[in-house]
Design an enzyme around this catalytic site. Structure first.
Site, PDB file in Angstrom:
ATOM      1  CB  CYS A  97     -37.194  67.597  45.818  1.00  0.00           C
ATOM      2  SG  CYS A  97     -37.357  66.899  47.477  1.00  0.00           S
ATOM      3  CG  ASP A 144     -32.358  65.853  42.829  1.00  0.00           C
ATOM      4  OD1 ASP A 144     -33.532  66.224  42.632  1.00  0.00           O
ATOM      5  OD2 ASP A 144     -31.999  64.668  42.727  1.00  0.00           O
ATOM      6  CB  CYS A 191     -46.943  67.417  39.573  1.00  0.00           C
ATOM      7  SG  CYS A 191     -45.698  66.106  39.504  1.00  0.00           S
ATOM      8  CE  LYS A 215     -42.995  73.480  41.281  1.00  0.00           C
ATOM      9  NZ  LYS A 215     -42.688  72.401  40.332  1.00  0.00           N
ATOM     10  N   GLY A 261     -34.901  71.985  37.995  1.00  0.00           N
ATOM     11  CA  GLY A 261     -34.534  73.356  38.334  1.00  0.00           C
ATOM     12  C   GLY A 261     -35.498  74.422  37.888  1.00  0.00           C
ATOM     13  CG  ASP A 296     -41.990  70.447  43.236  1.00  0.00           C
ATOM     14  OD1 ASP A 296     -43.222  70.393  43.358  1.00  0.00           O
ATOM     15  OD2 ASP A 296     -41.401  70.245  42.161  1.00  0.00           O
TER      16      ASP A 296
END
Length: 384
Positions: free
Chosen positions: A209, A230, A327, A215, A213, A274
């Site tokens: 995911c 994605d 997050c 990471k 971009g 992520d």
């Protein structure tokens, strides 16, 4: 050419800055616009200097973030709910008075000038009453902190009241800007997730995911060959754009559904999930998010996160590494997802975090925003 006047004194520049802030606040509330997309687009079409651009951002973000607090300040002096444009002017004005320490005469005068003509009289009258009433005794902590009741209750229950209170206070402050050596702006917490992945030269990595971009580009910058996937082509395009800008030939963006990844089994040394989440750890950067997220959406996101992990596991080579990050800080989206994955994948061996910056959380780690002035983040890693 006339000298540009200081924006805080109700001059033309200050009035235009407030006009843009009022427009942004109205469109965020009335049209459901996203602050982090709308405000930059409004600024791009303006000719304001950097100081006034910063003023627009602070007022628009702040009035949106502190919506509950500024509405309470205003609503004491009105009889019925105001229409959207008037409400936006009052929010921007009250935010200046209560949270920016702008002198009352300047805040009121410039906000009145920036408002639609039909709204100027009520804006003037109401904001003067707000100014005269400060400082105030807030009716509740939820009002003072400007969060929904359910969110304060949930975080207090899961984190404990002291940590929850400090987290909520911290997320009402402007975020720290962190720049990587390659010039990419990325919060330190996200960079520390990349460290957990541990991508090395020559390894093949899947970021399931990946958009926008950050990471993926960091891992490619470490010499790994990275596939940044994605589900939406527009978002995959963001990954590709970052790869071009950073001159990363080993970062390839693809449009792929993370629930049905089109990759051969056991084809990656390391896979990062992520996952989409409630984003409660990044509310400093997304001022409208606290009013969008609901308790029920957290539960549905947790189901999606579990499904993404289950889809990602077969992509990992035997002996490879699977990393899960979000997050946010809710139990449902962090430790509960990890526990669910471990119960259905007994072959997954948790990898302890040898990094004291992370708080222990089940078999993984947690960062609260107040710990190191970063985003809130959780991470888990397994060897498969």
């Amino acid at each position: 050419m006339a000298r540009r006047e200081r924006s805080g004194n109700g001059t033309a520049a200050g009035t235009e800055a407030r006009r843009l802030a009022i427009e942004a606040v109205r469109r965020i509330d009335q049209d459901g616009a996203y602050a982090n997309l709308l405000v930059p687009s409004l600024l791009a079409a303006s000719d304001l200097d950097q100081r006034d651009r910063n003023l627009v951002t602070e007022m628009a973000y702040g009035a949106t973030r502190m919506r509950r607090a500024v509405d309470w300040l205003v609503d004491r002096f009105i009889i019925s709910p105001p229409p959207p444009a008037l409400r936006a002017s009052l929010r921007v004005g009250a935010y200046q008075l209560a949270f920016m320490r702008v002198p009352a005469h300047a805040a009121v005068s410039a906000t009145v000038s920036a408002s639609a003509k039909r709204n100027r009289a009520p804006v003037n009258a109401i904001l003067r009453k707000v100014a005269d009433s400060l400082p105030v005794e807030w009716p509740s902590e939820a009002t003072r902190l400007s969060y929904p009741d359910w969110l304060i209750a949930r975080l207090s229950n899961e984190l404990g009241e002291p940590d929850a209170r400090t987290m909520l206070e911290t997320m009402n402050l402007a975020p720290t800007v962190t720049e990587r050596p390659d010039g990419y702006i990325q919060d330190a917490a996200s960079q520390w997730v990349v460290e957990v992945v541990g991508a090395g030269p020559g390894e093949r990595i899947l970021d399931l995911c990946a958009a926008p971009g950050g990471k993926a580009s960091a891992m490619a910058g470490q010499g790994a060959s990275v596939v940044g996937a994605d589900a939406r082509s527009a978002r995959a395009g963001l990954v590709a754009a970052n790869a071009r800008r950073l001159h990363l030939d080993d970062l390839r963006a693809v449009t792929a559904d993370g629930l049905h990844p089109p990759f051969a089994p056991h084809s990656f040394d390391r896979v990062l999930v992520d996952a989409p989440c409630s984003g409660l750890g990044v509310l400093r950067r997304r001022p409208d998010a606290r009013w969008r997220v609901t308790s029920s959406s957290i539960e549905s996101l947790a189901e999606l996160q579990h499904d993404l992990l289950a889809s990602a596991a077969p992509m990992v080579k035997p002996g490879g590494v699977l990393v899960y990050s979000v997050c946010t800080v809710t139990e449902a989206e962090t430790s509960a997802v990890a526990e669910g994955f471990e119960s259905t994948h007994p072959e997954a061996t948790p990898r302890p975090l040898a990094d004291e910056r992370w708080r222990p959380l089940g078999t993984g780690g947690l960062l609260l925003p107040q710990d190191h002035d970063t985003d809130g983040m959780a991470v888990f890693a397994w060897t498969l």
